[in-house]
Design a protein around this motif. Structure first.
Motif, PDB file in Angstrom:
ATOM      1  N   VAL A  87     -15.579  29.410   4.239  1.00 19.99           N
ATOM      2  CA  VAL A  87     -14.523  30.407   3.999  1.00 19.99           C
ATOM      3  C   VAL A  87     -15.135  31.786   3.772  1.00 19.99           C
ATOM      4  N   GLN A  88     -16.221  31.828   3.035  1.00 19.69           N
ATOM      5  CA  GLN A  88     -16.887  33.105   2.775  1.00 19.69           C
ATOM      6  C   GLN A  88     -17.429  33.703   4.074  1.00 19.69           C
ATOM      7  N   ALA A  89     -17.993  32.853   4.933  1.00 19.99           N
ATOM      8  CA  ALA A  89     -18.511  33.334   6.220  1.00 19.99           C
ATOM      9  C   ALA A  89     -17.374  33.855   7.089  1.00 19.99           C
ATOM     10  N   ARG A  90     -16.256  33.114   7.121  1.00 21.09           N
ATOM     11  CA  ARG A  90     -15.098  33.580   7.892  1.00 21.09           C
ATOM     12  C   ARG A  90     -14.554  34.878   7.337  1.00 21.09           C
ATOM     13  N   LEU A  91     -14.512  34.987   6.025  1.00 20.52           N
ATOM     14  CA  LEU A  91     -14.029  36.217   5.387  1.00 20.52           C
ATOM     15  C   LEU A  91     -14.918  37.398   5.754  1.00 20.52           C
ATOM     16  N   ALA A  92     -16.231  37.182   5.733  1.00 24.60           N
ATOM     17  CA  ALA A  92     -17.159  38.260   6.100  1.00 24.60           C
ATOM     18  C   ALA A  92     -16.948  38.663   7.558  1.00 24.60           C
ATOM     19  N   LYS A  93     -16.751  37.668   8.424  1.00 20.93           N
ATOM     20  CA  LYS A  93     -16.544  37.954   9.854  1.00 20.93           C
ATOM     21  C   LYS A  93     -15.246  38.728  10.064  1.00 20.93           C
ATOM     22  N   VAL A  94     -14.184  38.277   9.409  1.00 26.06           N
ATOM     23  CA  VAL A  94     -12.889  38.953   9.543  1.00 26.06           C
ATOM     24  C   VAL A  94     -12.966  40.358   8.943  1.00 26.06           C
ATOM     25  N   SER A  95     -13.648  40.503   7.825  1.00 33.81           N
ATOM     26  CA  SER A  95     -13.791  41.823   7.201  1.00 33.81           C
ATOM     27  C   SER A  95     -14.548  42.775   8.120  1.00 33.81           C
ATOM     28  N   ALA A  96     -15.605  42.278   8.746  1.00 28.59           N
ATOM     29  CA  ALA A  96     -16.372  43.117   9.671  1.00 28.59           C
ATOM     30  C   ALA A  96     -15.522  43.508  10.873  1.00 28.59           C
ATOM     31  N   SER A  97     -14.748  42.538  11.370  1.00 24.31           N
ATOM     32  CA  SER A  97     -13.869  42.821  12.506  1.00 24.31           C
ATOM     33  C   SER A  97     -12.808  43.850  12.122  1.00 24.31           C
ATOM     34  N   LEU A  98     -12.247  43.699  10.941  1.00 24.27           N
ATOM     35  CA  LEU A  98     -11.236  44.635  10.456  1.00 24.27           C
ATOM     36  C   LEU A  98     -11.828  46.035  10.309  1.00 24.27           C
ATOM     37  N   GLU A  99     -13.021  46.123   9.773  1.00 22.61           N
ATOM     38  CA  GLU A  99     -13.674  47.421   9.604  1.00 22.61           C
ATOM     39  C   GLU A  99     -13.966  48.059  10.959  1.00 22.61           C
ATOM     40  N   ALA A 100     -14.409  47.231  11.913  1.00 25.43           N
ATOM     41  CA  ALA A 100     -14.675  47.748  13.263  1.00 25.43           C
ATOM     42  C   ALA A 100     -13.387  48.254  13.904  1.00 25.43           C
ATOM     43  N   THR A 101     -12.292  47.517  13.687  1.00 26.40           N
ATOM     44  CA  THR A 101     -11.000  47.935  14.230  1.00 26.40           C
ATOM     45  C   THR A 101     -10.554  49.248  13.595  1.00 26.40           C
ATOM     46  N   ARG A 102     -10.738  49.355  12.292  1.00 22.90           N
ATOM     47  CA  ARG A 102     -10.373  50.607  11.604  1.00 22.90           C
ATOM     48  C   ARG A 102     -11.182  51.785  12.146  1.00 22.90           C
ATOM     49  N   ALA A 103     -12.481  51.567  12.315  1.00 21.84           N
ATOM     50  CA  ALA A 103     -13.343  52.642  12.822  1.00 21.84           C
ATOM     51  C   ALA A 103     -12.942  53.031  14.237  1.00 21.84           C
ATOM     52  N   SER A 104     -12.653  52.033  15.053  1.00 23.05           N
ATOM     53  CA  SER A 104     -12.244  52.295  16.435  1.00 23.05           C
ATOM     54  C   SER A 104     -10.928  53.056  16.465  1.00 23.05           C
ATOM     55  N   LYS A 105      -9.997  52.627  15.621  1.00 20.01           N
ATOM     56  CA  LYS A 105      -8.692  53.290  15.555  1.00 20.01           C
ATOM     57  C   LYS A 105      -8.857  54.731  15.080  1.00 20.01           C
ATOM     58  N   SER A 106      -9.699  54.928  14.096  1.00 21.64           N
ATOM     59  CA  SER A 106      -9.942  56.272  13.579  1.00 21.64           C
ATOM     60  C   SER A 106     -10.540  57.163  14.668  1.00 21.64           C
ATOM     61  N   ALA A 107     -11.482  56.615  15.423  1.00 16.86           N
ATOM     62  CA  ALA A 107     -12.096  57.389  16.509  1.00 16.86           C
ATOM     63  C   ALA A 107     -11.064  57.715  17.588  1.00 16.86           C
TER      64      ALA A 107
END
Length: 113
Positions: A44-64
């Motif tokens: 669960v922790q690994a999945r959470l880290a993966k989803v968090s990284a994906s979410l952060e990447a999406t936020r950065a992409s959206k911001s750009a």
């Protein structure tokens, strides 16, 4: 009485061994459950880290993308304003040319008369 004491002692030993065996089985079961829980938690922790990284990447992409869009809008507005200014300048040139044409026409009429 010694025989009875020996029997009671043997019975107590069997009971203690049995209780110890049950306790060891329960401990093994608990350890197994703990290992399973730890594995599940790690997953669960690994999945959470993966989803968090994906979410952060999406936020950065959206911001750009938003920043790029804003830049395009600003360029489009500037181009539209420049076009408006050019149209206004051309309209003034047309008005000036008409006025000059009218003036020359009037002058030509006066010269003809």
């Amino acid at each position: 009485e010694c025989k009875r004491f020996a029997r009671d002692l043997a019975f107590a030993r069997r009971e203690a061994k049995s209780a110890l065996s049950v306790s060891q089985e329960e401990t093994a079961t608990t350890l197994s459950k703990l290992k399973n829980s730890e594995s599940a938690r790690a997953e669960v922790q690994a999945r959470l880290a993966k989803v968090s990284a994906s979410l952060e990447a999406t936020r950065a992409s959206k911001s750009a993308a938003i920043k790029k869009h804003r830049e395009r809008v600003a360029l489009t507005r500037a181009a539209a304003e420049a076009t408006r200014a050019q149209i206004s300048s051309l309209e003034q040139d047309v008005e000036a040319a008409r006025a000059r044409g009218d003036h020359l026409g009037e002058r030509a009429e006066r010269l003809e008369s």
